[in-house]
Design an enzyme around this catalytic site. Structure first.
Site, PDB file in Angstrom:
ATOM      1  N   GLY A 265      61.268  -2.656  67.687  1.00  0.00           N
ATOM      2  CA  GLY A 265      60.824  -2.208  66.376  1.00  0.00           C
ATOM      3  C   GLY A 265      60.321  -0.790  66.402  1.00  0.00           C
ATOM      4  O   GLY A 265      60.101  -0.207  67.475  1.00  0.00           O
TER       5      GLY A 265
ATOM      6  N   GLU B 129      59.304  22.622  41.343  1.00  0.00           N
ATOM      7  CA  GLU B 129      58.795  21.252  41.394  1.00  0.00           C
ATOM      8  C   GLU B 129      58.956  20.545  40.047  1.00  0.00           C
ATOM      9  O   GLU B 129      59.218  19.333  40.008  1.00  0.00           O
ATOM     10  CB  GLU B 129      57.320  21.253  41.817  1.00  0.00           C
TER      11      GLU B 129
ATOM     12  N   GLY C  60      53.118  -2.979  65.894  1.00  0.00           N
ATOM     13  CA  GLY C  60      52.288  -4.039  66.476  1.00  0.00           C
ATOM     14  C   GLY C  60      52.932  -4.810  67.601  1.00  0.00           C
ATOM     15  O   GLY C  60      52.565  -5.958  67.855  1.00  0.00           O
ATOM     16  N   LYS C  61      53.865  -4.193  68.330  1.00  0.00           N
ATOM     17  CA  LYS C  61      54.535  -4.904  69.427  1.00  0.00           C
ATOM     18  C   LYS C  61      53.557  -5.211  70.558  1.00  0.00           C
ATOM     19  O   LYS C  61      53.514  -6.339  71.066  1.00  0.00           O
ATOM     20  CB  LYS C  61      55.711  -4.059  69.949  1.00  0.00           C
TER      21      LYS C  61
ATOM     22  N   PRO D 139      57.807   2.532  66.088  1.00  0.00           N
ATOM     23  CA  PRO D 139      56.455   2.737  66.633  1.00  0.00           C
ATOM     24  C   PRO D 139      55.386   2.316  65.633  1.00  0.00           C
ATOM     25  O   PRO D 139      55.530   2.513  64.423  1.00  0.00           O
ATOM     26  CB  PRO D 139      56.402   4.249  66.882  1.00  0.00           C
ATOM     27  N   GLY D 140      54.307   1.724  66.160  1.00  0.00           N
ATOM     28  CA  GLY D 140      53.154   1.380  65.332  1.00  0.00           C
ATOM     29  C   GLY D 140      53.259   0.068  64.585  1.00  0.00           C
ATOM     30  O   GLY D 140      52.399  -0.242  63.761  1.00  0.00           O
TER      31      GLY D 140
ATOM     32  N   ASP E  28      65.746  20.619  50.719  1.00  0.00           N
ATOM     33  CA  ASP E  28      66.476  19.852  49.702  1.00  0.00           C
ATOM     34  C   ASP E  28      67.971  19.833  50.008  1.00  0.00           C
ATOM     35  O   ASP E  28      68.620  18.781  49.952  1.00  0.00           O
ATOM     36  CB  ASP E  28      66.248  20.464  48.316  1.00  0.00           C
TER      37      ASP E  28
END
Length: 606
Positions: free
Chosen positions: A202, A425, A207-208, A204-205, A500
């Site tokens: 999975g 924008e 929860g492995k 990173p981060g 873009d």
């Protein structure tokens, strides 16, 4: 610091043993006959006798020629009684009223012992300091082949599945592993074999590592943790030996769990590197494969590993009998994000007005680690503003910082550049508000954050796992809105549209080459690019289509990009009044919410 104490100890010991400069101060050594002569002349005031040594003081100073060039007056002296002794010495001392003190010769043994043992003590101290330094470093010569795995004994690991939100599928798979470890006989009776390995895959981060700790906490078995890089060393064969040592320790404490984090550092495909198949990494992998395949069913040792690059792992690792189970640990859904936020909010002082459900819906793509960081950043904002509780504005600011970057305070932008930026924008925002398939507009800002001079922020209403053609075309039109605004208002193009244009080029090429969304090529994908995991993409890319087809693909990508630009330009012309109002509002306020943009669009249509 150690050297200072050592030198001070040696100097102090010498001073104590010699009593400064002697028992009676500075003392020259005189001949025994000279001492007897001075004694008969009644010029000796006191003596201290230790063995055959005499320390004494003259009544009056005497000029003594100690060397050919040194004739000095001394009052203190040292002399040595001859080996044959002097039976009349005591009588002479008493006759001349000399003050006598004495001590046994054997009492000085320990002082001499200390003096002569100091060099040995010095060497031992240096050796002890060197040994301690090697132990602290953990990678000294004495530990070069030892396993670097860290052991957590049962009971010390308090993490359970209750501490993990979401990931229900992964928990279900892992609960079977826990039952195997707790009661393997129940499964062996019906012929079931203990899984050899579990691979957690999975981003990173997600929860492995936390899942692996929870398995060990639930099963209450010894838990060995190590990262893939800990096997590697500059010496050949060390990695393979560490693998053997680690499995040997785990077998002795079975049932047990071995967890290898970042296994891709040693588990990459063999034979792909420039160095052939005999480097240290491949030897380590070969030993790991051997240990995995050599398990006996009664050993009850399970290997868990985690990676965010399963595509580069060696196929031999993934076959049945090694990593039998491959569990995908994906980014959390909206409901899972809500549960994760509740867990991380337990130890935080959060105001009752904070809506965690709204936060969960506005953080798509956030991992569990990102959500933890979000609340931590919000608490820092609250503390910075001297609030005792976290409010919704703190979390909003923290989310903007994580998603868009830190606000660049003090950056000076002249009026002309600010006007161009505002229209750029506003172009994104108006197109996003007008198109039916684009994500809802959250806010538009011309406050420089991170690397961006401004940003138009959209937040999806729900999780997206599939992207249809209509959504992608609208998405590209929104991205092209900035460049179209520059052309429409200022009749020019700026470098601010660089990112873009790169996004549109990437999306349009994927639509043509990978997703079969081109009118010209129809339902045809040009995949099959193979790249070496060590040499990189550009050096080994093999195209599955001809050069003439590549030119046609480039033309089709150009057509799709141009159509996105034309759509954006048309929308801006149709909503010119709202477009101008939004740009002026951005120049004035610097930040406008999505609701305000929709209100401007509604007024323009009326």
């Amino acid at each position: 610091m150690y050297w200072f104490y050592l030198i001070a100890f040696v100097v102090l010991g010498y001073w104590v043993l010699t009593d400064g400069n002697g028992m009676f101060g500075t003392q020259p050594e005189i001949e025994y006959s000279t001492f007897k002569e001075q004694l008969r002349s009644d010029n000796v005031e006191r003596v201290h006798i230790q063995g055959n040594r005499i320390d004494g003081i003259f009544r009056t100073e005497q000029k003594l020629q100690l060397t050919d060039s040194d004739t000095t007056s001394y009052k203190n002296f040292i002399t040595v009684i001859p080996s044959f002794g002097d039976e009349r010495l005591t009588d002479l001392l008493e006759e001349n009223d000399v003050i006598i003190s004495a001590e046994a010769d054997s009492d000085g043994f320990w002082w001499y012992f200390l003096v002569f043992s100091m060099p040995l003590f010095f060497l031992l101290l240096i050796g002890w300091m060197f040994y301690r330094r090697m132990q602290m470093q953990g990678r000294g010569m004495f530990n070069i082949g030892k396993s670097q795995a860290k052991l957590q004994e049962p009971g010390k690991n308090k993490t359970t599945f209750d501490d993990i939100a979401g990931m229900d599928g992964a928990k279900t798979e892992l609960r079977e592993i826990i039952e195997f470890l707790k009661d393997p006989s129940r499964f062996e009776e019906i012929g079931a074999k203990l899984p050899k390995g579990v691979l957690l895959m999975g981003p990173p981060g997600t929860g492995k590592t936390l899942l692996a700790r929870a398995v060990a906490g639930e099963a209450e078995v010894p838990f060995y943790t190590i990262t893939g890089s800990d096997f590697m060393e500059m010496f050949v064969g060390v990695g393979a030996k560490r693998v053997r040592e680690m499995f040997k320790q785990a077998k002795e404490k079975s049932p047990a769990i071995i967890f290898i984090d970042e296994i891709d550092s040693i588990g990459r495909k063999r034979g792909a590197g420039l160095g052939g198949g005999h480097d240290e990494r491949e030897q380590t992998l070969n030993q790991l494969l051997s240990e995995l395949d050599g398990f006996e069913p009664s050993e009850n040792v399970i290997v868990m590993a985690a990676t965010n690059r399963p595509d580069i792992l060696d196929k031999a690792l993934l076959r049945p009998g090694r990593f039998d189970r491959q569990i995908s640990v994906d980014l959390p859904s909206q409901n899972s994000r809500l549960e994760i936020l509740k867990i991380h909010a337990r130890n935080k002082s959060i105001d009752e007005s904070v809506d965690l459900k709204k936060i969960a819906s506005s953080t798509p793509g956030f991992s569990g680690a990102d959500l933890e960081n979000l609340l931590n950043e919000a608490s820092l904002y609250a503390g910075r503003n001297k609030r005792k509780k976290i409010i919704m504005d703190d979390i909003e600011n923290a989310r903007d910082k994580i998603m868009m970057g830190l606000e660049r305070e003090g950056m000076q932008i002249d009026d002309e550049e600010k006007r161009i930026l505002a229209y750029h924008e506003a172009g994104h925002a108006i197109v996003a508000a007008a198109l039916p398939n684009s994500d809802p507009l959250h806010k538009v800002s011309v406050i420089p954050r991170g690397k961006a001079m401004g940003i138009t922020m959209q937040l999806p209403e729900k999780e997206k796992y599939l992207y249809n053609k209509e959504y992608l075309l609208d998405r590209m039109a929104v991205i092209m809105g900035g460049r179209a605004a520059e052309q429409l208002i200022f009749n020019t193009a700026t470098s601010g549209a660089q990112n873009d244009l790169m996004q549109v080029a990437k999306l349009s090429r994927k639509m043509v080459v990978e997703w079969g969304m081109s009118e010209k090529f129809g339902h045809l994908a040009f995949g099959g690019d193979e790249e070496d995991v060590f040499l990189g993409r550009d050096m080994t890319r093999q195209k599955s289509y001809s050069d003439s087809t590549a030119r046609e693909i480039d033309q089709e990508v150009q057509v799709i990009s141009q159509e996105a630009y034309d759509r954006a330009l048309k929308i801006l012309k149709e909503n010119k009044e709202a477009f101008d109002k939004l740009a002026e509002l951005l120049i004035e306020k610097e930040e406008v919410s999505g609701e305000e943009v929709l209100s401007l669009m509604k007024d323009d249509s009326e």
